[in-house]
Design an enzyme around this catalytic site. Sequence first.
Site, PDB file in Angstrom:
ATOM      1  N   SER A 143       4.079  16.025  33.220  1.00  0.00           N
ATOM      2  CA  SER A 143       4.324  15.698  34.618  1.00  0.00           C
ATOM      3  C   SER A 143       3.005  15.453  35.331  1.00  0.00           C
ATOM      4  CB  SER A 143       5.068  16.847  35.313  1.00  0.00           C
ATOM      5  OG  SER A 143       5.087  16.651  36.717  1.00  0.00           O
ATOM      6  N   TYR A 156       5.794  25.420  37.731  1.00  0.00           N
ATOM      7  CA  TYR A 156       6.185  24.223  36.982  1.00  0.00           C
ATOM      8  C   TYR A 156       4.957  23.546  36.392  1.00  0.00           C
ATOM      9  CZ  TYR A 156       8.132  19.513  36.249  1.00  0.00           C
ATOM     10  OH  TYR A 156       8.509  18.306  35.719  1.00  0.00           O
TER      11      TYR A 156
END
Length: 250
Positions: A143, A156
């Site tokens: 990501s 995350y």
Amino acid sequence: MTKTALVTGASRGIGRAVAQRLARDGALVAVHYATEADAADEVVKGIEADGGQAFALRSQFGAPGYVDDLFDALESGLKARTGTAELHILVNNAGIKSVQEPEDVTAEQLDELFEVNSKAPFLIIQRALGLLPDGARIINISSGITRFGNPQEIGYAMSKGAVEQLSLHFAKHLGPRGITINSVVPGVTDNGTEPVFRNPEIRAHLSEMAALKRVGETTDIADIVGFLAGADARWITGALINASGGALLD
């Protein structure tokens, strides 16, 4: 010979687009899902309607025995269709997200993030090593949050940073077998499930973050994965592929 592929988290979003791309390239695709059986079946039916081959399999990452569940279903599905459990392409895409203030993140939430986003890909690669032939391909989906600060996504981001380390270290370990492993790093991508992308003002603002002046689509990411899974990417391994449209360039 038909190539085979496993795409985790393939019932929607980027995983769905990746499964469809690999099937168009001629692979028999195992479409993994955790809870959305109907969505996974829809992906399989769509692939078959386009002349491709696919089957769905379920595994709830983090649940007891989830790696065994995944590979029992994978191996039986592959053997039934090809006569062997050989796996040529592995795409670790499944993941969960958390958005909250750093002070509010609990140990249990961190455990879940790392279990699904970091530990599962490691265990899946480890278990797949006996099925992967020389020259196989592994692609991990990371990501863009690992590239800029956003305190509300710290857990995350930490879990996705660990995914990138898998590609670096496994690349050296698997290189002698000609197996490549790389990380694709999407930027802001419309996965088809988040309402924020339906807001024209917000979408326009997000588009300005990228040098190419638009929000990414799942097919943008899938096409990069398709390239990395093919023969033309044979000399790329241990790499981080920026798939953000040039977001937040200095």
